[in-house]
Motif scaffolding. Structure first.
Motif, PDB file in Angstrom:
ATOM      1  N   LEU A 301       0.840  -1.211   0.000  1.00 31.38           N
ATOM      2  CA  LEU A 301       0.000   0.000   0.000  1.00 31.38           C
ATOM      3  C   LEU A 301       0.867   1.251   0.000  1.00 31.38           C
ATOM      4  O   LEU A 301       0.583   2.219  -0.717  1.00 31.38           O
ATOM      5  CB  LEU A 301      -0.928  -0.002   1.217  1.00 31.38           C
ATOM      6  CG  LEU A 301      -2.181  -0.875   1.130  1.00 31.38           C
ATOM      7  CD1 LEU A 301      -2.849  -0.977   2.498  1.00 31.38           C
ATOM      8  CD2 LEU A 301      -3.169  -0.299   0.106  1.00 31.38           C
ATOM      9  N   ALA A 302       1.924   1.241   0.798  1.00 30.16           N
ATOM     10  CA  ALA A 302       2.806   2.407   0.865  1.00 30.16           C
ATOM     11  C   ALA A 302       3.465   2.669  -0.484  1.00 30.16           C
ATOM     12  O   ALA A 302       3.554   3.828  -0.933  1.00 30.16           O
ATOM     13  CB  ALA A 302       3.862   2.205   1.949  1.00 30.16           C
ATOM     14  N   ALA A 303       3.922   1.613  -1.164  1.00 28.28           N
ATOM     15  CA  ALA A 303       4.583   1.794  -2.456  1.00 28.28           C
ATOM     16  C   ALA A 303       3.645   2.389  -3.493  1.00 28.28           C
ATOM     17  O   ALA A 303       4.026   3.273  -4.270  1.00 28.28           O
ATOM     18  CB  ALA A 303       5.134   0.454  -2.949  1.00 28.28           C
ATOM     19  N   VAL A 304       2.392   1.931  -3.507  1.00 31.80           N
ATOM     20  CA  VAL A 304       1.417   2.444  -4.469  1.00 31.80           C
ATOM     21  C   VAL A 304       1.030   3.881  -4.124  1.00 31.80           C
ATOM     22  O   VAL A 304       0.989   4.764  -5.006  1.00 31.80           O
ATOM     23  CB  VAL A 304       0.177   1.529  -4.515  1.00 31.80           C
ATOM     24  CG1 VAL A 304      -0.932   2.152  -5.360  1.00 31.80           C
ATOM     25  CG2 VAL A 304       0.560   0.161  -5.082  1.00 31.80           C
ATOM     26  N   LEU A 305       0.771   4.141  -2.870  1.00 34.94           N
ATOM     27  CA  LEU A 305       0.352   5.489  -2.475  1.00 34.94           C
ATOM     28  C   LEU A 305       1.480   6.501  -2.609  1.00 34.94           C
ATOM     29  O   LEU A 305       1.214   7.690  -2.817  1.00 34.94           O
ATOM     30  CB  LEU A 305      -0.167   5.464  -1.031  1.00 34.94           C
ATOM     31  CG  LEU A 305      -1.548   4.824  -0.867  1.00 34.94           C
ATOM     32  CD1 LEU A 305      -1.839   4.509   0.594  1.00 34.94           C
ATOM     33  CD2 LEU A 305      -2.630   5.753  -1.424  1.00 34.94           C
ATOM     34  N   ARG A 306       2.715   6.071  -2.521  1.00 33.47           N
ATOM     35  CA  ARG A 306       3.855   6.975  -2.700  1.00 33.47           C
ATOM     36  C   ARG A 306       4.262   7.094  -4.166  1.00 33.47           C
ATOM     37  O   ARG A 306       5.222   7.786  -4.489  1.00 33.47           O
ATOM     38  CB  ARG A 306       5.054   6.478  -1.873  1.00 33.47           C
ATOM     39  CG  ARG A 306       4.818   6.452  -0.366  1.00 33.47           C
ATOM     40  CD  ARG A 306       4.700   7.833   0.246  1.00 33.47           C
ATOM     41  NE  ARG A 306       5.945   8.550   0.182  1.00 33.47           N
ATOM     42  CZ  ARG A 306       6.907   8.469   1.101  1.00 33.47           C
ATOM     43  NH1 ARG A 306       6.756   7.666   2.154  1.00 33.47           N
ATOM     44  NH2 ARG A 306       8.000   9.176   0.979  1.00 33.47           N
ATOM     45  N   GLY A 307       3.538   6.397  -5.059  1.00 34.68           N
ATOM     46  CA  GLY A 307       3.800   6.520  -6.486  1.00 34.68           C
ATOM     47  C   GLY A 307       4.983   5.736  -6.996  1.00 34.68           C
ATOM     48  O   GLY A 307       5.474   5.996  -8.099  1.00 34.68           O
ATOM     49  N   ARG A 308       5.445   4.741  -6.212  1.00 37.45           N
ATOM     50  CA  ARG A 308       6.611   3.973  -6.623  1.00 37.45           C
ATOM     51  C   ARG A 308       6.244   2.641  -7.280  1.00 37.45           C
ATOM     52  O   ARG A 308       7.127   1.900  -7.705  1.00 37.45           O
ATOM     53  CB  ARG A 308       7.524   3.724  -5.415  1.00 37.45           C
ATOM     54  CG  ARG A 308       8.154   4.978  -4.843  1.00 37.45           C
ATOM     55  CD  ARG A 308       9.352   4.630  -3.982  1.00 37.45           C
ATOM     56  NE  ARG A 308       8.981   3.818  -2.830  1.00 37.45           N
ATOM     57  CZ  ARG A 308       8.845   4.282  -1.602  1.00 37.45           C
ATOM     58  NH1 ARG A 308       9.024   5.581  -1.364  1.00 37.45           N
ATOM     59  NH2 ARG A 308       8.541   3.485  -0.616  1.00 37.45           N
ATOM     60  N   ALA A 309       4.961   2.321  -7.299  1.00 38.95           N
ATOM     61  CA  ALA A 309       4.513   1.065  -7.909  1.00 38.95           C
ATOM     62  C   ALA A 309       3.109   1.254  -8.447  1.00 38.95           C
ATOM     63  O   ALA A 309       2.367   2.146  -8.008  1.00 38.95           O
ATOM     64  CB  ALA A 309       4.541  -0.067  -6.876  1.00 38.95           C
TER      65      ALA A 309
END
Length: 449
Positions: A301-309
């Motif tokens: 979730l963190a990776a998607v919300l931070r725009g990295r995935a």
């Protein structure tokens, strides 16, 4: 709009919320219980892989002080499971009540700025391409980009997204208590089953013992009053003694179901812990499985919300964790069915074959029960290792990706920390924030995965 709403302030929800907050996200936990309501639960043990996940968050050593370390499980007189040989610094099961885990995770969540709303009962949920809105019993609403239902076996979130919970009830009227004893059990964890029932006794290390007992002759509803004499009676029949049990601090009855939702993700809503799967208490894997659900989902979730995935990363939560939930249902179910064998001949075969099999598959069984042996295809567990500066699991703290490399590579993304091992590696190794393998090779080929 907040980034993530977590419904449920049990261990699963609290670990997930802490991970999201540590990643710099805005997260709110909605908890139906009022702040003063205790969470009396069946969970009693923390397995090795869960302790490793807690170590990655800097929490394991503090939790270990609250309980008793047990390195061998003895089942049905002849079956022994050796945890001492596990390839982990946590080569045991820690016997400690669930509220100690909750207390530790709640303190971490508070330090990280997680907002916890007590007395917030979710009664409605709608979602669209932009987010999720939940309605509370008081008429208020909360909106988030994603929602995670970690609200237990009776999950309201699960109901609101229309997920079935297929399965069946396996055992009725399991008796549960925390007691004092006048005679300590000879083994740290004592389990046995006779034709008419079974009993399990485990030490918390502070003078209290957790007892499970089941009497085939008395199958009653969960709300039927329970006396200590009932527990003592079946324990004497199963174990030959009741160890002088006295002064219970609490007792209850419960029934054990085996159930699992088909989908852990529906749009922008996820299910974790008992909301997604439930099973017998055999093996003590319920809370552990939920905590490992949270460890798997949080960094994604963190990776998607931070725009990295991309959003596709979130689908791997289903592909990685659903098979684990199914495996736990099967293994705990096999243990409980073994305990329920009624005939003397059947119990003889169980004990003899079980003891023989354990000599050949004991290491694998210990790996699965402890979680050390669980992997997600090529994403295998990466064991802790010594670094030139500290340990690998210390380097993972803060929710980082860590690249283990002999030399500093070029073009490493900012969210990847590079560390140097004491013992050189054949090629760079990328470790995911949950301690599993993210990839091998040149640093430029790595991304969030």
């Amino acid at each position: 709009m907040t980034d993530v709403l977590v419904v449920g302030a049990g261990p699963t929800g609290l670990l997930l919320a802490g991970d999201l907050a540590e990643a710099g996200l805005d997260v709110t936990v909605l908890e139906r219980r009022a702040g003063s309501q205790a969470n009396t639960t069946r969970a009693f043990g923390v397995h090795a892989r869960t302790l490793e996940e807690l170590d990655i968050r800097g929490l394991a050593d503090e939790l270990i002080q609250t309980g008793q370390r047990v390195r061998e499980l003895s089942l049905f007189d002849h079956i022994h499971l050796d945890l001492g040989a596990l390839p982990s610094r946590f080569n045991y099961i820690l016997i400690t009540p669930q509220y100690e885990v909750e207390k530790l995770l709640a303190a971490r969540a508070d330090r990280l700025g997680v907002k916890i709303e007590h007395g917030a009962e979710v009664v409605g949920l709608t979602q669209n391409a932009g987010g999720v809105t939940v309605t509370l019993a008081d008429g208020g609403t909360r909106t988030a980009k994603y929602v995670v239902g970690a609200d237990g076996v009776r999950s309201k979130v699960r109901q609101l997204i229309g997920q079935p919970f297929p399965g069946k009830s396996v055992l009725k009227s399991i008796m549960l208590a925390d007691v004092r004893v006048t005679s300590d059990p000879a083994s740290a964890v004592t389990v046995n089953a006779v034709g008419e029932g079974f009993s399990f006794v485990a030490p918390f290390g502070d003078g209290w013992y957790r007892v499970f007992a089941w009497d085939r002759r008395k199958q009653v509803t969960d709300d039927t009053p329970l006396t200590l004499d009932e527990i003592k009676d079946v324990t004497r029949r199963a174990l030959g003694t009741d160890f002088g049990m006295h002064s219970p601090r609490w007792m209850s009855r419960f029934h054990s179901d085996e159930r699992q939702v088909p989908q852990y993700r529906v749009g922008r809503v996820f299910l974790a812990g008992d909301a997604a799967h439930c099973h017998s208490p055999a093996g003590g894997q319920g809370m552990n499985t939920g905590l490992q659900d949270a460890a798997n989902l949080g960094w994604k979730l963190a990776a998607v919300l931070r725009g990295r995935a991309t959003d596709a990363l979130l689908d791997t939560y289903q592909t990685e964790r659903h098979p684990v939930g199914r495996m736990v249902l099967r293994s705990s179910g096999a243990l409980i069915r073994g305990a329920m064998i009624k005939s003397k001949a059947g119990r003889f075969v169980r004990n003899a074959l079980g003891g023989l099999l354990m000599k050949h598959v004991g290491a694998r069984a210990a790996g699965l029960v402890s979680g050390i042996g669980i992997h997600y295809g090529p994403a295998v567990r990466v064991p802790d290792m010594d670094l030139v500066d500290g340990r690998l699991y210390e380097a993972l703290r803060g929710g980082h990706f860590v690249l283990v490399a002999n030399d500093q590579p070029a073009d490493v993304p900012d969210h990847v920390h590079v560390v140097k091992p004491v013992t050189p590696v054949a090629q760079p190794v990328l470790v995911r924030p949950d301690g599993y393998l993210g990839g091998r090779g040149e640093a430029g080929t790595f991304g969030d995965r």
